[in-house]
Design an enzyme around this catalytic site. Sequence first.
Site, mmCIF file in Angstrom:
data_model
loop_
_atom_site.group_PDB
_atom_site.id
_atom_site.type_symbol
_atom_site.label_atom_id
_atom_site.label_comp_id
_atom_site.label_asym_id
_atom_site.label_seq_id
_atom_site.Cartn_x
_atom_site.Cartn_y
_atom_site.Cartn_z
ATOM 1 N N HIS A 134 0.816 -1.224 0.000
ATOM 2 C CA HIS A 134 0.000 0.000 0.000
ATOM 3 C C HIS A 134 0.843 1.266 0.000
ATOM 4 O O HIS A 134 0.334 2.349 -0.277
ATOM 5 C CB HIS A 134 -0.932 -0.001 1.217
ATOM 6 C CG HIS A 134 -2.015 -1.016 1.087
ATOM 7 N ND1 HIS A 134 -3.301 -0.677 0.718
ATOM 8 C CD2 HIS A 134 -2.005 -2.358 1.208
ATOM 9 C CE1 HIS A 134 -4.030 -1.776 0.649
ATOM 10 N NE2 HIS A 134 -3.270 -2.812 0.943
ATOM 11 N N ASP A 153 3.512 9.428 -0.506
ATOM 12 C CA ASP A 153 2.331 8.670 -0.103
ATOM 13 C C ASP A 153 2.099 7.568 -1.118
ATOM 14 O O ASP A 153 2.262 7.800 -2.322
ATOM 15 C CB ASP A 153 1.103 9.596 -0.079
ATOM 16 C CG ASP A 153 0.156 9.287 1.076
ATOM 17 O OD1 ASP A 153 0.051 8.101 1.448
ATOM 18 O OD2 ASP A 153 -0.473 10.224 1.583
HETATM 19 C C1 GDG Z 1 -2.126 3.867 3.627
HETATM 20 C C2 GDG Z 1 -1.114 4.545 2.698
HETATM 21 C C3 GDG Z 1 -2.786 4.477 0.857
HETATM 22 C C4 GDG Z 1 -8.189 10.333 8.307
HETATM 23 N N1 GDG Z 1 -8.485 11.046 9.417
HETATM 24 C C5 GDG Z 1 -9.671 10.607 9.839
HETATM 25 C C6 GDG Z 1 -10.113 9.628 8.954
HETATM 26 N N2 GDG Z 1 -9.176 9.472 8.019
HETATM 27 C C7 GDG Z 1 -9.314 8.552 6.886
HETATM 28 C C8 GDG Z 1 -9.398 9.252 5.562
HETATM 29 C C9 GDG Z 1 -8.935 8.135 4.630
HETATM 30 C C10 GDG Z 1 -7.954 7.388 5.500
HETATM 31 O O1 GDG Z 1 -8.183 7.726 6.847
HETATM 32 C C11 GDG Z 1 -6.507 7.751 5.195
HETATM 33 O O2 GDG Z 1 -6.132 7.108 4.031
HETATM 34 P P1 GDG Z 1 -4.867 7.566 3.201
HETATM 35 O O3 GDG Z 1 -4.859 6.804 1.940
HETATM 36 O O4 GDG Z 1 -4.927 9.026 2.997
HETATM 37 O O5 GDG Z 1 -3.579 7.275 4.118
HETATM 38 P P2 GDG Z 1 -2.998 6.116 5.104
HETATM 39 O O6 GDG Z 1 -3.816 5.942 6.318
HETATM 40 O O7 GDG Z 1 -1.570 6.502 5.343
HETATM 41 O O8 GDG Z 1 -3.068 4.764 4.242
HETATM 42 C C12 GDG Z 1 -1.820 5.364 1.640
HETATM 43 C C13 GDG Z 1 -3.695 3.706 1.801
HETATM 44 O O9 GDG Z 1 -2.931 2.993 2.784
HETATM 45 C C14 GDG Z 1 -4.552 2.704 1.052
HETATM 46 O O10 GDG Z 1 -3.772 1.878 0.234
HETATM 47 O O11 GDG Z 1 -3.594 5.306 0.024
HETATM 48 O O12 GDG Z 1 -0.872 5.924 0.742
HETATM 49 O O13 GDG Z 1 -0.204 5.373 3.449
HETATM 50 O O14 GDG Z 1 -9.987 7.273 4.318
HETATM 51 O O15 GDG Z 1 -10.690 9.711 5.343
HETATM 52 N N3 GDG Z 1 -11.288 8.989 9.052
HETATM 53 C C15 GDG Z 1 -12.071 9.323 10.096
HETATM 54 N N4 GDG Z 1 -11.698 10.265 11.025
HETATM 55 C C16 GDG Z 1 -10.516 10.928 10.928
HETATM 56 O O16 GDG Z 1 -10.211 11.800 11.762
HETATM 57 N N5 GDG Z 1 -13.262 8.728 10.207
#
Ligand code: GDG
Length: 461
Positions: free
Chosen positions: A155, A363
């Site tokens: 990921h 990322d």
């Molecule tokens: C890894 C990889 C890759 C965030 N704050 C809150 C919240 N979130 C949710 C967002 C989004 C998720 O968390 C974050 O997803 P990301 O993709 O931006 O980043 P990572 O957590 O680092 O994920 C990344 C991913 O895996 C999937 O393959 O895209 O590159 O690092 O959904 O909305 N959700 C809630 N409250 C928050 O305060 N409910």
Amino acid sequence: MARLVIVSNRVSLPTERGAKAGGLAVALAEAMIPGSLWFGWSGKRSVATSEQATVVTHGGLSYATIDLSESDYRRYYVGFSNGSLWPLLHYRTGLLDFKRDDYEGYLAVNEIFADRLAPLLRPNDIIWIHDYQLLTLAAALRRRGANNRIGFFLHIPFVPPAVLHVLPSAAVLVRALAAADLIGFQTHGDRMNFLESVSSCMDVQPDEAHGFLHNGHRTETIVTPIGIDADGFTRTAKRAAGMAETKRLIESLVGRALAIGVDRLDYTKGLPQRFDAFGQLLHRHPEHLRKISFLQIAARSREDVDRYQSLRRELDRKAGDINGAYSDFDWTPLRYMTRAVNRTTIAGFYRLARIALVTPLRDGMNLVAKEFIAAQDPSDPGVLVLSRFAGAAEEMTEALIVNPYDADAVADAMHAALIMPHEERVARHTALLAKVRGTTAASFCRDFLNRLKAIENPAAL
Ligand code: GDG
């Protein structure tokens, strides 16, 4: 029909999926196929690591979890996964905190995963392993006689060999990964880096189909960018528009434009640089003073890792500096919160925002970029400012693409977004929405699994 077995570091039980669910949990939960088994750590630390998995079924799906001892948790998860692999694979070699004891703990927990999973496996199960915490699991399962088709998806980014070899024993990890039949990446760049590392660690040459042969076993690779349930998220955002939290936010803005950032509080997300860029916007483009509010939601994560605590202190200081310099008695330019916010509420906030700042220093993909686009009102959409170093930038080219290290350039992009004509906003959003709807969580799973199922001659079947 073959059963799907998903393995990830952390299993997200439907009963505990709360406000803090991360990117991986959200994507997989949205795409689990009836009958599947999901195996991994329960998230609990016990006196001893579980001797066997606890299995529960819920809505036609089975969940098998194990607890970890404090020592296994520290070495495998805090130490090697988050202290070495996470910074390394995000190109932050200066933050690497390698300890041989942690590395050995990591290998040991991957073996424990294999030991606890092996008795649950059926001969024609399809096994899909997720992410950097489990790089050596496929090899551990093979040693226990698992001849199943095994897929692995990373990921987060993969680095070029020159960066990879900063990590002692990197070659061991790459060789272990080659026990999988199919390895998936978020971007073409990540796959290219991996294949170059394969050449440097194993002295084999990948072929034109981006696969390679090692000790008589062929491994294929695939690029399958992860996505979200776009239509579902659009519905959530529309529904959230009428909710109390959304109304409270609207009232508090008193007509000002909203800029939003939503991230786990992590040093890869570029938050200090983003705060600097917002300060630069107010400095370079004073016409926006008192006309914009920037809301940064930065849910605390990995608080056991020292780097995350120092990041928090840095952000507290920067937020104080910006608000100290620019606030008025009736205007606070930067609102910064480290509490997690409910997912529906976030969807409503995205829809209100004129700009989203998605500016990680690196990322794998970044699902926030996709969620923001899905949440917009197509007739009056906001503008996405996106780091060129997010995997999402490979596809989402109609965003305002920025270099997050250049605070002035990010400030200028925010200014451009704020004054962008309606027609251009709509055109960019229309193109981006089509892409977000085209690569969803479900299509990600389907594309990866179809390819895995089509692989001929996996290890011994
Ligand atoms: C890894 C990889 C890759 C965030 N704050 C809150 C919240 N979130 C949710 C967002 C989004 C998720 O968390 C974050 O997803 P990301 O993709 O931006 O980043 P990572 O957590 O680092 O994920 C990344 C991913 O895996 C999937 O393959 O895209 O590159 O690092 O959904 O909305 N959700 C809630 N409250 C928050 O305060 N409910």
